[in-house]
Design a protein around this motif. Sequence first.
Motif, PDB file in Angstrom:
ATOM      1  N   ASN A   4       0.823  -1.210   0.000  1.00  0.00           N
ATOM      2  CA  ASN A   4       0.000   0.000   0.000  1.00  0.00           C
ATOM      3  C   ASN A   4       0.853   1.254   0.000  1.00  0.00           C
ATOM      4  OD1 ASN A   4      -2.411  -1.359  -0.040  1.00  0.00           O
ATOM      5  ND2 ASN A   4      -2.576  -1.460   2.174  1.00  0.00           N
ATOM      6  N   GLY A   5       2.090   1.162   0.506  1.00  0.00           N
ATOM      7  CA  GLY A   5       2.947   2.332   0.607  1.00  0.00           C
ATOM      8  C   GLY A   5       3.834   2.540  -0.603  1.00  0.00           C
ATOM      9  N   ALA A   6       3.448   2.014  -1.759  1.00  0.00           N
ATOM     10  CA  ALA A   6       4.268   2.160  -2.961  1.00  0.00           C
ATOM     11  C   ALA A   6       4.429   3.629  -3.309  1.00  0.00           C
ATOM     12  CB  ALA A   6       3.640   1.397  -4.117  1.00  0.00           C
ATOM     13  N   LYS A   7       5.665   4.002  -3.657  1.00  0.00           N
ATOM     14  CA  LYS A   7       5.971   5.395  -3.983  1.00  0.00           C
ATOM     15  C   LYS A   7       6.514   5.574  -5.393  1.00  0.00           C
ATOM     16  CE  LYS A   7       6.734   6.978   0.742  1.00  0.00           C
ATOM     17  NZ  LYS A   7       5.627   6.204   1.156  1.00  0.00           N
ATOM     18  N   ALA A   8       7.046   4.510  -5.989  1.00  0.00           N
ATOM     19  CA  ALA A   8       7.599   4.610  -7.340  1.00  0.00           C
ATOM     20  C   ALA A   8       7.731   3.223  -7.939  1.00  0.00           C
ATOM     21  CB  ALA A   8       8.965   5.290  -7.313  1.00  0.00           C
ATOM     22  N   ILE A   9       7.803   3.199  -9.279  1.00  0.00           N
ATOM     23  CA  ILE A   9       8.000   1.961 -10.032  1.00  0.00           C
ATOM     24  C   ILE A   9       9.206   2.161 -10.934  1.00  0.00           C
ATOM     25  CG2 ILE A   9       7.013   0.455 -11.810  1.00  0.00           C
ATOM     26  CD1 ILE A   9       4.242   1.339 -10.638  1.00  0.00           C
ATOM     27  N   VAL A  10      10.069   1.142 -10.971  1.00  0.00           N
ATOM     28  CA  VAL A  10      11.159   1.117 -11.936  1.00  0.00           C
ATOM     29  C   VAL A  10      11.001  -0.125 -12.796  1.00  0.00           C
ATOM     30  CG1 VAL A  10      12.815   2.512 -10.637  1.00  0.00           C
ATOM     31  CG2 VAL A  10      12.712   0.045 -10.218  1.00  0.00           C
ATOM     32  N   ILE A  11      11.283   0.021 -14.081  1.00  0.00           N
ATOM     33  CA  ILE A  11      11.126  -1.083 -15.023  1.00  0.00           C
ATOM     34  C   ILE A  11      12.410  -1.207 -15.840  1.00  0.00           C
ATOM     35  CG2 ILE A  11       9.832  -1.977 -17.015  1.00  0.00           C
ATOM     36  CD1 ILE A  11       7.388  -0.436 -16.022  1.00  0.00           C
ATOM     37  N   GLY A  12      12.833  -2.451 -16.050  1.00  0.00           N
ATOM     38  CA  GLY A  12      13.978  -2.718 -16.909  1.00  0.00           C
ATOM     39  C   GLY A  12      13.618  -3.716 -17.979  1.00  0.00           C
ATOM     40  N   ALA A  13      14.088  -3.462 -19.215  1.00  0.00           N
ATOM     41  CA  ALA A  13      13.801  -4.363 -20.322  1.00  0.00           C
ATOM     42  C   ALA A  13      14.856  -4.191 -21.404  1.00  0.00           C
ATOM     43  CB  ALA A  13      12.420  -4.083 -20.903  1.00  0.00           C
ATOM     44  N   SER A  14      14.955  -5.204 -22.257  1.00  0.00           N
ATOM     45  CA  SER A  14      15.896  -5.146 -23.367  1.00  0.00           C
ATOM     46  C   SER A  14      15.214  -5.741 -24.601  1.00  0.00           C
ATOM     47  CB  SER A  14      17.192  -5.877 -23.001  1.00  0.00           C
ATOM     48  OG  SER A  14      18.180  -5.667 -23.975  1.00  0.00           O
ATOM     49  N   ALA A  15      15.752  -6.807 -25.164  1.00  0.00           N
ATOM     50  CA  ALA A  15      15.168  -7.397 -26.370  1.00  0.00           C
ATOM     51  C   ALA A  15      13.700  -7.742 -26.139  1.00  0.00           C
ATOM     52  CB  ALA A  15      15.940  -8.657 -26.759  1.00  0.00           C
ATOM     53  N   GLY A  16      12.822  -7.254 -27.009  1.00  0.00           N
ATOM     54  CA  GLY A  16      11.383  -7.480 -26.859  1.00  0.00           C
ATOM     55  C   GLY A  16      10.682  -6.445 -25.999  1.00  0.00           C
ATOM     56  N   ALA A  17      11.396  -5.389 -25.613  1.00  0.00           N
ATOM     57  CA  ALA A  17      10.853  -4.397 -24.674  1.00  0.00           C
ATOM     58  C   ALA A  17       9.622  -3.665 -25.199  1.00  0.00           C
ATOM     59  CB  ALA A  17      11.937  -3.377 -24.316  1.00  0.00           C
ATOM     60  N   VAL A  18       9.640  -3.272 -26.468  1.00  0.00           N
ATOM     61  CA  VAL A  18       8.515  -2.481 -26.986  1.00  0.00           C
ATOM     62  C   VAL A  18       7.221  -3.270 -26.881  1.00  0.00           C
ATOM     63  CG1 VAL A  18       7.541  -1.414 -29.062  1.00  0.00           C
ATOM     64  CG2 VAL A  18       9.940  -1.010 -28.454  1.00  0.00           C
ATOM     65  N   GLN A  19       7.253  -4.536 -27.268  1.00  0.00           N
ATOM     66  CA  GLN A  19       6.045  -5.356 -27.195  1.00  0.00           C
ATOM     67  C   GLN A  19       5.598  -5.538 -25.746  1.00  0.00           C
ATOM     68  OE1 GLN A  19       8.879  -6.024 -28.786  1.00  0.00           O
ATOM     69  NE2 GLN A  19       8.471  -6.741 -30.865  1.00  0.00           N
ATOM     70  N   ALA A  20       6.550  -5.813 -24.839  1.00  0.00           N
ATOM     71  CA  ALA A  20       6.185  -6.021 -23.429  1.00  0.00           C
ATOM     72  C   ALA A  20       5.612  -4.745 -22.820  1.00  0.00           C
ATOM     73  CB  ALA A  20       7.415  -6.489 -22.641  1.00  0.00           C
ATOM     74  N   LEU A  21       6.289  -3.621 -23.029  1.00  0.00           N
ATOM     75  CA  LEU A  21       5.806  -2.359 -22.458  1.00  0.00           C
ATOM     76  C   LEU A  21       4.480  -1.933 -23.069  1.00  0.00           C
ATOM     77  CD1 LEU A  21       9.206  -0.475 -22.236  1.00  0.00           C
ATOM     78  CD2 LEU A  21       7.806  -1.235 -20.296  1.00  0.00           C
ATOM     79  N   SER A  22       4.228  -2.343 -24.302  1.00  0.00           N
ATOM     80  CA  SER A  22       2.955  -2.010 -24.954  1.00  0.00           C
ATOM     81  C   SER A  22       1.775  -2.720 -24.307  1.00  0.00           C
ATOM     82  CB  SER A  22       3.012  -2.362 -26.453  1.00  0.00           C
ATOM     83  OG  SER A  22       3.936  -1.524 -27.110  1.00  0.00           O
ATOM     84  N   GLN A  23       2.043  -3.781 -23.566  1.00  0.00           N
ATOM     85  CA  GLN A  23       0.975  -4.469 -22.841  1.00  0.00           C
ATOM     86  C   GLN A  23       0.774  -3.876 -21.441  1.00  0.00           C
ATOM     87  OE1 GLN A  23       2.241  -8.800 -24.297  1.00  0.00           O
ATOM     88  NE2 GLN A  23       0.317  -8.787 -23.163  1.00  0.00           N
ATOM     89  N   ILE A  24       1.708  -3.052 -20.987  1.00  0.00           N
ATOM     90  CA  ILE A  24       1.657  -2.540 -19.618  1.00  0.00           C
ATOM     91  C   ILE A  24       1.317  -1.050 -19.569  1.00  0.00           C
ATOM     92  CG2 ILE A  24       3.028  -2.119 -17.528  1.00  0.00           C
ATOM     93  CD1 ILE A  24       4.639  -4.663 -18.283  1.00  0.00           C
ATOM     94  N   LEU A  25       2.114  -0.225 -20.232  1.00  0.00           N
ATOM     95  CA  LEU A  25       1.991   1.226 -20.067  1.00  0.00           C
ATOM     96  C   LEU A  25       0.649   1.811 -20.503  1.00  0.00           C
ATOM     97  CD1 LEU A  25       5.604   2.388 -21.026  1.00  0.00           C
ATOM     98  CD2 LEU A  25       4.656   1.901 -18.754  1.00  0.00           C
TER      99      LEU A  25
END
Length: 190
Positions: A4-25
């Motif tokens: 419940n106390g989340a303050k920030a999110i960090v994400i790391g990705a490389s090969a295949g990142a655009v497709q993966a982030l397109s399902q999340i962001l």
Amino acid sequence: MMPNGAKAIVIGASAGAVQALSQILPRLPATYPLPVVIVVHVPADPSGLVALFASKCAIRVREPDDKEPIESACVYFAPPGYHMLVEDDRTIALSLDEPVLYSRPSIDVLFQSAADSYGEGLIGVMLTGANEDGAVGSAAIIDAGGTVLVEDPEHAFADTMPRAALARCPSALTLSLDAIADRLAQVGTI
């Protein structure tokens, strides 16, 4: 379960990142209560990630300037060729220090600095990728009391990065991209 106390999110990705982030962001609303700071391994020329995701997302998407304050409801993509760090005062720092695991920007550099700044309020997300960058940083997030979500390596475009993170962080949650997107979308609404 997400903190419940989340303050920030960090994400790391490389090969295949655009497709993966397109399902999340695109699932994050314009009023999302947290900042999302992302390192994607890209060549040193302009990546186009900001333009691509700005057109798909309700949340603001930008490439930060050095010393820029980190704000909620914003996605920050590391500029190509620079390490991106989170300072203790919750500003972005950009660095030309040596590459880490052949990468600049480095996921480890971002995750470790963000863990120092946000501690148990940090959520780290490890996505698809073909090297081990991010495993050490994921462990730093766990050690600081934060939460790590890892894309299921069985379904990742490139499984090396998720597997390396899970090997270093047995307590990380292994989830599908849809489940990661659901959990991140729910943060701040609990």
